[in-house]
Scaffold this motif. Structure first.
Motif, PDB file in Angstrom:
ATOM      1  N   LEU A  54       0.823  -1.214   0.000  1.00 21.30           N
ATOM      2  CA  LEU A  54       0.000   0.000   0.000  1.00 21.30           C
ATOM      3  C   LEU A  54       0.855   1.261   0.000  1.00 21.30           C
ATOM      4  O   LEU A  54       0.544   2.231  -0.704  1.00 21.30           O
ATOM      5  N   ASP A  55       1.938   1.249   0.764  1.00 25.68           N
ATOM      6  CA  ASP A  55       2.829   2.411   0.792  1.00 25.68           C
ATOM      7  C   ASP A  55       3.428   2.690  -0.585  1.00 25.68           C
ATOM      8  O   ASP A  55       3.678   3.838  -0.946  1.00 25.68           O
ATOM      9  N   ALA A  56       3.635   1.637  -1.357  1.00 30.67           N
ATOM     10  CA  ALA A  56       4.219   1.798  -2.687  1.00 30.67           C
ATOM     11  C   ALA A  56       3.273   2.505  -3.656  1.00 30.67           C
ATOM     12  O   ALA A  56       3.729   3.182  -4.573  1.00 30.67           O
ATOM     13  N   VAL A  57       1.975   2.365  -3.442  1.00 35.88           N
ATOM     14  CA  VAL A  57       1.023   2.958  -4.395  1.00 35.88           C
ATOM     15  C   VAL A  57       0.251   4.153  -3.844  1.00 35.88           C
ATOM     16  O   VAL A  57      -0.274   4.944  -4.622  1.00 35.88           O
ATOM     17  N   LEU A  58       0.192   4.306  -2.527  1.00 40.75           N
ATOM     18  CA  LEU A  58      -0.622   5.386  -1.965  1.00 40.75           C
ATOM     19  C   LEU A  58       0.184   6.567  -1.447  1.00 40.75           C
ATOM     20  O   LEU A  58      -0.347   7.654  -1.271  1.00 40.75           O
ATOM     21  N   LYS A  59       1.429   6.378  -1.137  1.00 40.63           N
ATOM     22  CA  LYS A  59       2.302   7.476  -0.691  1.00 40.63           C
ATOM     23  C   LYS A  59       1.696   8.260   0.478  1.00 40.63           C
ATOM     24  O   LYS A  59       1.568   9.477   0.438  1.00 40.63           O
ATOM     25  N   VAL A  60       1.305   7.549   1.537  1.00 34.89           N
ATOM     26  CA  VAL A  60       0.699   8.207   2.699  1.00 34.89           C
ATOM     27  C   VAL A  60       1.706   8.530   3.795  1.00 34.89           C
ATOM     28  O   VAL A  60       1.374   9.196   4.759  1.00 34.89           O
ATOM     29  N   ARG A  61       2.936   8.105   3.652  1.00 37.37           N
ATOM     30  CA  ARG A  61       3.948   8.323   4.692  1.00 37.37           C
ATOM     31  C   ARG A  61       4.661   9.656   4.481  1.00 37.37           C
ATOM     32  O   ARG A  61       5.845   9.707   4.202  1.00 37.37           O
ATOM     33  N   LYS A  62       3.915  10.725   4.632  1.00 37.40           N
ATOM     34  CA  LYS A  62       4.482  12.069   4.528  1.00 37.40           C
ATOM     35  C   LYS A  62       4.335  12.735   5.883  1.00 37.40           C
ATOM     36  O   LYS A  62       3.363  12.517   6.585  1.00 37.40           O
ATOM     37  N   TYR A  72      -4.840   5.732   5.025  1.00 37.95           N
ATOM     38  CA  TYR A  72      -4.806   4.742   3.945  1.00 37.95           C
ATOM     39  C   TYR A  72      -6.161   4.679   3.242  1.00 37.95           C
ATOM     40  O   TYR A  72      -6.234   4.644   2.013  1.00 37.95           O
ATOM     41  N   LYS A  73      -7.229   4.673   4.028  1.00 39.38           N
ATOM     42  CA  LYS A  73      -8.565   4.608   3.444  1.00 39.38           C
ATOM     43  C   LYS A  73      -8.866   5.851   2.611  1.00 39.38           C
ATOM     44  O   LYS A  73      -9.431   5.753   1.518  1.00 39.38           O
ATOM     45  N   GLU A  74      -8.494   7.005   3.120  1.00 40.05           N
ATOM     46  CA  GLU A  74      -8.733   8.256   2.391  1.00 40.05           C
ATOM     47  C   GLU A  74      -7.956   8.260   1.066  1.00 40.05           C
ATOM     48  O   GLU A  74      -8.507   8.596   0.013  1.00 40.05           O
ATOM     49  N   ALA A  75      -6.691   7.875   1.117  1.00 43.47           N
ATOM     50  CA  ALA A  75      -5.868   7.858  -0.102  1.00 43.47           C
ATOM     51  C   ALA A  75      -6.387   6.820  -1.098  1.00 43.47           C
ATOM     52  O   ALA A  75      -6.429   7.077  -2.304  1.00 43.47           O
ATOM     53  N   ALA A  76      -6.807   5.673  -0.606  1.00 43.75           N
ATOM     54  CA  ALA A  76      -7.331   4.629  -1.496  1.00 43.75           C
ATOM     55  C   ALA A  76      -8.646   5.073  -2.125  1.00 43.75           C
ATOM     56  O   ALA A  76      -8.891   4.810  -3.303  1.00 43.75           O
ATOM     57  N   GLY A  77      -9.485   5.737  -1.358  1.00 39.78           N
ATOM     58  CA  GLY A  77     -10.757   6.226  -1.882  1.00 39.78           C
ATOM     59  C   GLY A  77     -10.565   7.206  -3.027  1.00 39.78           C
ATOM     60  O   GLY A  77     -11.362   7.239  -3.964  1.00 39.78           O
ATOM     61  N   LYS A  78      -9.503   7.988  -2.968  1.00 42.61           N
ATOM     62  CA  LYS A  78      -9.209   8.943  -4.034  1.00 42.61           C
ATOM     63  C   LYS A  78      -8.580   8.259  -5.248  1.00 42.61           C
ATOM     64  O   LYS A  78      -8.770   8.698  -6.366  1.00 42.61           O
ATOM     65  N   GLU A 114      -6.051 -14.862   1.831  1.00 44.90           N
ATOM     66  CA  GLU A 114      -6.673 -14.478   0.557  1.00 44.90           C
ATOM     67  C   GLU A 114      -6.758 -12.961   0.432  1.00 44.90           C
ATOM     68  O   GLU A 114      -6.455 -12.387  -0.624  1.00 44.90           O
ATOM     69  N   ASN A 115      -7.158 -12.296   1.522  1.00 52.17           N
ATOM     70  CA  ASN A 115      -7.256 -10.832   1.512  1.00 52.17           C
ATOM     71  C   ASN A 115      -5.889 -10.193   1.275  1.00 52.17           C
ATOM     72  O   ASN A 115      -5.777  -9.224   0.514  1.00 52.17           O
ATOM     73  N   ALA A 116      -4.858 -10.728   1.913  1.00 54.28           N
ATOM     74  CA  ALA A 116      -3.505 -10.190   1.731  1.00 54.28           C
ATOM     75  C   ALA A 116      -3.081 -10.298   0.272  1.00 54.28           C
ATOM     76  O   ALA A 116      -2.584  -9.334  -0.315  1.00 54.28           O
ATOM     77  N   ASN A 117      -3.291 -11.457  -0.311  1.00 53.04           N
ATOM     78  CA  ASN A 117      -2.918 -11.650  -1.711  1.00 53.04           C
ATOM     79  C   ASN A 117      -3.718 -10.743  -2.635  1.00 53.04           C
ATOM     80  O   ASN A 117      -3.181 -10.213  -3.612  1.00 53.04           O
ATOM     81  N   THR A 118      -4.979 -10.533  -2.327  1.00 54.93           N
ATOM     82  CA  THR A 118      -5.818  -9.644  -3.135  1.00 54.93           C
ATOM     83  C   THR A 118      -5.289  -8.213  -3.091  1.00 54.93           C
ATOM     84  O   THR A 118      -5.165  -7.555  -4.128  1.00 54.93           O
ATOM     85  N   ILE A 119      -4.978  -7.730  -1.903  1.00 54.60           N
ATOM     86  CA  ILE A 119      -4.460  -6.366  -1.758  1.00 54.60           C
ATOM     87  C   ILE A 119      -3.129  -6.224  -2.490  1.00 54.60           C
ATOM     88  O   ILE A 119      -2.920  -5.284  -3.263  1.00 54.60           O
ATOM     89  N   ILE A 120      -2.226  -7.173  -2.269  1.00 57.28           N
ATOM     90  CA  ILE A 120      -0.902  -7.090  -2.884  1.00 57.28           C
ATOM     91  C   ILE A 120      -0.997  -7.187  -4.404  1.00 57.28           C
ATOM     92  O   ILE A 120      -0.349  -6.419  -5.123  1.00 57.28           O
ATOM     93  N   ASN A 121      -1.817  -8.104  -4.902  1.00 55.99           N
ATOM     94  CA  ASN A 121      -1.975  -8.238  -6.348  1.00 55.99           C
ATOM     95  C   ASN A 121      -2.593  -6.987  -6.968  1.00 55.99           C
ATOM     96  O   ASN A 121      -2.220  -6.571  -8.069  1.00 55.99           O
ATOM     97  N   HIS A 122      -3.536  -6.378  -6.264  1.00 54.26           N
ATOM     98  CA  HIS A 122      -4.141  -5.150  -6.781  1.00 54.26           C
ATOM     99  C   HIS A 122      -3.114  -4.011  -6.772  1.00 54.26           C
ATOM    100  O   HIS A 122      -3.049  -3.219  -7.718  1.00 54.26           O
ATOM    101  N   CYS A 123      -2.328  -3.943  -5.733  1.00 56.05           N
ATOM    102  CA  CYS A 123      -1.272  -2.932  -5.672  1.00 56.05           C
ATOM    103  C   CYS A 123      -0.247  -3.152  -6.789  1.00 56.05           C
ATOM    104  O   CYS A 123       0.280  -2.186  -7.343  1.00 56.05           O
TER     105      CYS A 123
END
Length: 133
Positions: A54-62, A72-78, A114-123
């Motif tokens: 998630l950090d690789a695609v959402l860049k929330v660690r600022k 994370y939810k806010e960044a993903a929603g956008k 399964e959820n972990a793999n789904t998130i990682i694959n989507h990322c």
């Protein structure tokens, strides 16, 4: 922390969680595990792997401090509504139900993986465009 390939690093975490959960002693009669400690550890490892992806695609660690799940939810929603849905489900299953509660039910644990793999694959699908953004 920057990883050369965060998606592969996230997948490495999933592999590590698979090794940990083997120690939880599956009981086929009850269709559950018997050692909560390993379930909690596996859930934590899974969620941390997801955070790397998630950090690789959402860049929330600022800025200062750790980002909250809300960031994370806010960044993903956008960025991607499907990713937001995956985060909501994954956070509940891996972080709360497995990581905190240590739920011993095999179906819950399988769902966490399964959820972990789904998130990682989507990322992984979103990652190349995140690198250039």
């Amino acid at each position: 922390m920057e990883y050369e390939n965060p998606i592969e690093e996230a997948r490495r975490y999933v592999a590590n969680a698979e090794e940990v959960i083997k120690k939880a002693n599956y009981d086929p009669e009850t269709k559950s595990y018997t050692d909560r400690k390993y379930i909690k550890t596996a859930g934590d490892i899974l969620w941390k792997g997801c955070l790397i992806a998630l950090d690789a695609v959402l860049k929330v660690r600022k800025g200062k401090g750790r980002p909250s799940i809300e960031k994370y939810k806010e960044a993903a929603g956008k960025r991607d509504r499907k990713l937001l849905q995956f985060i909501n489900i994954g956070y509940d299953t891996m972080h709360l139900v497995m990581g905190y509660d240590g739920n011993l039910n095999i179906k819950v644990c399988d769902s966490g993986f399964e959820n972990a793999n789904t998130i990682i694959n989507h990322c992984a699908k979103l990652y190349p465009s995140a690198k250039t953004a």
